[in-house]
Scaffold this motif. Sequence first.
Motif, PDB file in Angstrom:
ATOM      1  N   THR A 235       0.832  -1.209   0.000  1.00  0.00           N
ATOM      2  CA  THR A 235       0.000   0.000   0.000  1.00  0.00           C
ATOM      3  C   THR A 235       0.861   1.252   0.000  1.00  0.00           C
ATOM      4  OG1 THR A 235      -1.686  -1.224   1.247  1.00  0.00           O
ATOM      5  CG2 THR A 235      -1.907   1.169   1.170  1.00  0.00           C
ATOM      6  N   SER A 236       1.957   1.233   0.763  1.00  0.00           N
ATOM      7  CA  SER A 236       2.880   2.378   0.776  1.00  0.00           C
ATOM      8  C   SER A 236       3.502   2.600  -0.599  1.00  0.00           C
ATOM      9  CB  SER A 236       3.977   2.158   1.821  1.00  0.00           C
ATOM     10  OG  SER A 236       3.437   2.050   3.113  1.00  0.00           O
ATOM     11  N   ILE A 237       3.875   1.499  -1.260  1.00  0.00           N
ATOM     12  CA  ILE A 237       4.459   1.626  -2.598  1.00  0.00           C
ATOM     13  C   ILE A 237       3.438   2.190  -3.577  1.00  0.00           C
ATOM     14  CG2 ILE A 237       5.443   0.315  -4.518  1.00  0.00           C
ATOM     15  CD1 ILE A 237       6.553  -1.651  -2.449  1.00  0.00           C
ATOM     16  N   TRP A 238       2.212   1.713  -3.483  1.00  0.00           N
ATOM     17  CA  TRP A 238       1.144   2.199  -4.364  1.00  0.00           C
ATOM     18  C   TRP A 238       0.900   3.679  -4.135  1.00  0.00           C
ATOM     19  CZ3 TRP A 238      -4.431  -0.350  -4.522  1.00  0.00           C
ATOM     20  CH2 TRP A 238      -5.113   0.150  -5.644  1.00  0.00           C
ATOM     21  N   ARG A 239       0.896   4.093  -2.869  1.00  0.00           N
ATOM     22  CA  ARG A 239       0.681   5.525  -2.573  1.00  0.00           C
ATOM     23  C   ARG A 239       1.829   6.371  -3.118  1.00  0.00           C
ATOM     24  NH1 ARG A 239       1.922   9.177   1.635  1.00  0.00           N
ATOM     25  NH2 ARG A 239       0.313  10.789   1.859  1.00  0.00           N
ATOM     26  N   LEU A 240       3.063   5.884  -2.957  1.00  0.00           N
ATOM     27  CA  LEU A 240       4.204   6.622  -3.496  1.00  0.00           C
ATOM     28  C   LEU A 240       4.081   6.760  -5.011  1.00  0.00           C
ATOM     29  CD1 LEU A 240       7.004   7.913  -3.236  1.00  0.00           C
ATOM     30  CD2 LEU A 240       7.980   5.595  -3.370  1.00  0.00           C
ATOM     31  N   THR A 241       3.656   5.703  -5.681  1.00  0.00           N
ATOM     32  CA  THR A 241       3.497   5.760  -7.145  1.00  0.00           C
ATOM     33  C   THR A 241       2.467   6.804  -7.551  1.00  0.00           C
ATOM     34  OG1 THR A 241       4.062   3.405  -7.280  1.00  0.00           O
ATOM     35  CG2 THR A 241       2.953   4.391  -9.189  1.00  0.00           C
ATOM     36  N   SER A 242       1.343   6.840  -6.821  1.00  0.00           N
ATOM     37  CA  SER A 242       0.294   7.813  -7.169  1.00  0.00           C
ATOM     38  C   SER A 242       0.755   9.243  -6.939  1.00  0.00           C
ATOM     39  CB  SER A 242      -0.971   7.530  -6.348  1.00  0.00           C
ATOM     40  OG  SER A 242      -0.761   7.786  -4.972  1.00  0.00           O
ATOM     41  N   LEU A 269      -6.075   3.278   4.401  1.00  0.00           N
ATOM     42  CA  LEU A 269      -5.955   1.821   4.424  1.00  0.00           C
ATOM     43  C   LEU A 269      -4.615   1.389   5.004  1.00  0.00           C
ATOM     44  CD1 LEU A 269      -7.482   0.843   0.954  1.00  0.00           C
ATOM     45  CD2 LEU A 269      -8.588   0.829   3.196  1.00  0.00           C
ATOM     46  N   GLU A 270      -3.572   2.131   4.706  1.00  0.00           N
ATOM     47  CA  GLU A 270      -2.252   1.794   5.230  1.00  0.00           C
ATOM     48  C   GLU A 270      -2.235   1.811   6.753  1.00  0.00           C
ATOM     49  OE1 GLU A 270       2.175   3.817   5.543  1.00  0.00           O
ATOM     50  OE2 GLU A 270       0.721   4.603   4.106  1.00  0.00           O
ATOM     51  N   ILE A 271      -2.795   2.846   7.353  1.00  0.00           N
ATOM     52  CA  ILE A 271      -2.803   2.944   8.812  1.00  0.00           C
ATOM     53  C   ILE A 271      -3.715   1.885   9.418  1.00  0.00           C
ATOM     54  CG2 ILE A 271      -3.291   4.445  10.765  1.00  0.00           C
ATOM     55  CD1 ILE A 271      -0.844   5.248   9.180  1.00  0.00           C
ATOM     56  N   ASP A 272      -4.881   1.654   8.811  1.00  0.00           N
ATOM     57  CA  ASP A 272      -5.798   0.628   9.334  1.00  0.00           C
ATOM     58  C   ASP A 272      -5.129  -0.748   9.356  1.00  0.00           C
ATOM     59  OD1 ASP A 272      -7.891   2.426   9.674  1.00  0.00           O
ATOM     60  OD2 ASP A 272      -8.639   2.142   7.638  1.00  0.00           O
ATOM     61  N   LEU A 273      -4.475  -1.098   8.260  1.00  0.00           N
ATOM     62  CA  LEU A 273      -3.811  -2.404   8.181  1.00  0.00           C
ATOM     63  C   LEU A 273      -2.616  -2.485   9.126  1.00  0.00           C
ATOM     64  CD1 LEU A 273      -3.914  -2.950   4.314  1.00  0.00           C
ATOM     65  CD2 LEU A 273      -5.251  -4.165   6.037  1.00  0.00           C
ATOM     66  N   ALA A 274      -1.890  -1.388   9.272  1.00  0.00           N
ATOM     67  CA  ALA A 274      -0.738  -1.386  10.179  1.00  0.00           C
ATOM     68  C   ALA A 274      -1.184  -1.584  11.623  1.00  0.00           C
ATOM     69  CB  ALA A 274       0.033  -0.076  10.031  1.00  0.00           C
ATOM     70  N   ILE A 275      -2.279  -0.939  12.025  1.00  0.00           N
ATOM     71  CA  ILE A 275      -2.802  -1.116  13.383  1.00  0.00           C
ATOM     72  C   ILE A 275      -3.247  -2.558  13.599  1.00  0.00           C
ATOM     73  CG2 ILE A 275      -4.700  -0.478  14.919  1.00  0.00           C
ATOM     74  CD1 ILE A 275      -4.525   2.348  13.782  1.00  0.00           C
ATOM     75  N   THR A 276      -3.941  -3.118  12.611  1.00  0.00           N
ATOM     76  CA  THR A 276      -4.392  -4.504  12.715  1.00  0.00           C
ATOM     77  C   THR A 276      -3.209  -5.460  12.805  1.00  0.00           C
ATOM     78  OG1 THR A 276      -6.365  -3.952  11.417  1.00  0.00           O
ATOM     79  CG2 THR A 276      -5.806  -6.281  11.636  1.00  0.00           C
ATOM     80  N   CYS A 277      -2.198  -5.226  11.976  1.00  0.00           N
ATOM     81  CA  CYS A 277      -1.013  -6.076  11.975  1.00  0.00           C
ATOM     82  C   CYS A 277      -0.264  -5.983  13.303  1.00  0.00           C
ATOM     83  CB  CYS A 277      -0.097  -5.684  10.821  1.00  0.00           C
ATOM     84  SG  CYS A 277       1.355  -6.732  10.628  1.00  0.00           S
TER      85      CYS A 277
END
Length: 391
Positions: A235-242, A269-277
């Motif tokens: 997700t971080s890579i995708w955000r950087l690309t955008s 989504l990145e923060i939500d998934l990071a918190i869950t992880c």
Amino acid sequence: MLLHAPDPNEPLPISNRKETIYGAIIPFLLVSWVAIGLRMWVRFRIMREPGWDDFFVVLAGCLNTAATTLVLVSINYGLGQHYLYIGASNMVKYQQVFYAENAIYITETAIIKISLLLQYLRIFKAGTMRWICISLLCIISLWGVTYATLAWLPCWPVRAFWNRLEMPDAKCWGFGFADLNSFISLFESHTALNMVFDFTVFMTPMVLFSKPNLRMKNAFAMAGIFVTGAVVVFTSIWRLTSIVTTKAATQPFIDFTWWAPLSILLSCLEIDLAITCASMPVFWPHFEKSVSAIFVTHEVHVTEHRRLDDTDHELELVHSNSCSLRRKASGKSESGNSRETLNRTEGGTEQAGYYQDAYVAAQVVPMEKPGLGGMGLETNVDSEKPPKWNL
């Protein structure tokens, strides 16, 4: 924007639609809070060992909720529409909301990584891995403080960020859009470093796979956590690309509300998934144990092992013709006396009655050295160095 005026009737991309924004970020926000709730329940009610990592996870969850709420509010002020057509008043309101959500997002990207590193310090008690975690903790903390300061103070005074016309002499920098190049460079540098730190933090515990005698159950659990971490990195890579593609919503022309929705969605989504992880390693083992207790059937097999005495009788007690095992429940002897003896006499010699078995006799005084046939109880205590990390 006037030189490259977009078509006001241009169809909305999927990421710019209101239903897409609501449907993408609200469910994941709820999932992250469920993960936080389970984590807190385990730490306070089962383990009874809360720590600073739990505090930072809750803080990240609160900031994430605030940022998500601001994203939903910004839809009313033009998010997803062309910036040129939302009106001057909405431009000011959108800039106010964007200022807060951007600053919160930049702050929480550092906080969730700090929480994970503090969580790793519970595992790595000593050695090289502990020092690596401490070093990353210091570097990411400095990175977070630096970029958060630039995000919370983009101009002086701060309100010049969204009302530049009334304060033409205000000093702005970086996120304050002092000039186009610095604005783009700051956005891209933060996103790139965020991606690198995401990858580094989530790859750090991979050393646990080299732990000897790692149980398959633990290996699968760790693999699941790392898969979730890999999604965060993706997700971080995708955000950087955008962001690189649109030059932080300024290319092919400046249109903040039109180009930004995709990167904003990915940020949430990145923060939500990071918190869950970050919460899964805490609650998942207890959750799995509870589920196993419901669905797993335990089979019990009862077996009997007899030992033969020296006279080849299949009895653990010495065979006796003179003493019968058929005692009455009242405990009376055959002679009518109320007192029952445990000894028998043969030929004037008193002999032990019922506990001639070597194994049984050896257990009477279990802490002594075995004296009968090498039987008895022996306790050995093996000591070794404490492990550098524990699962």
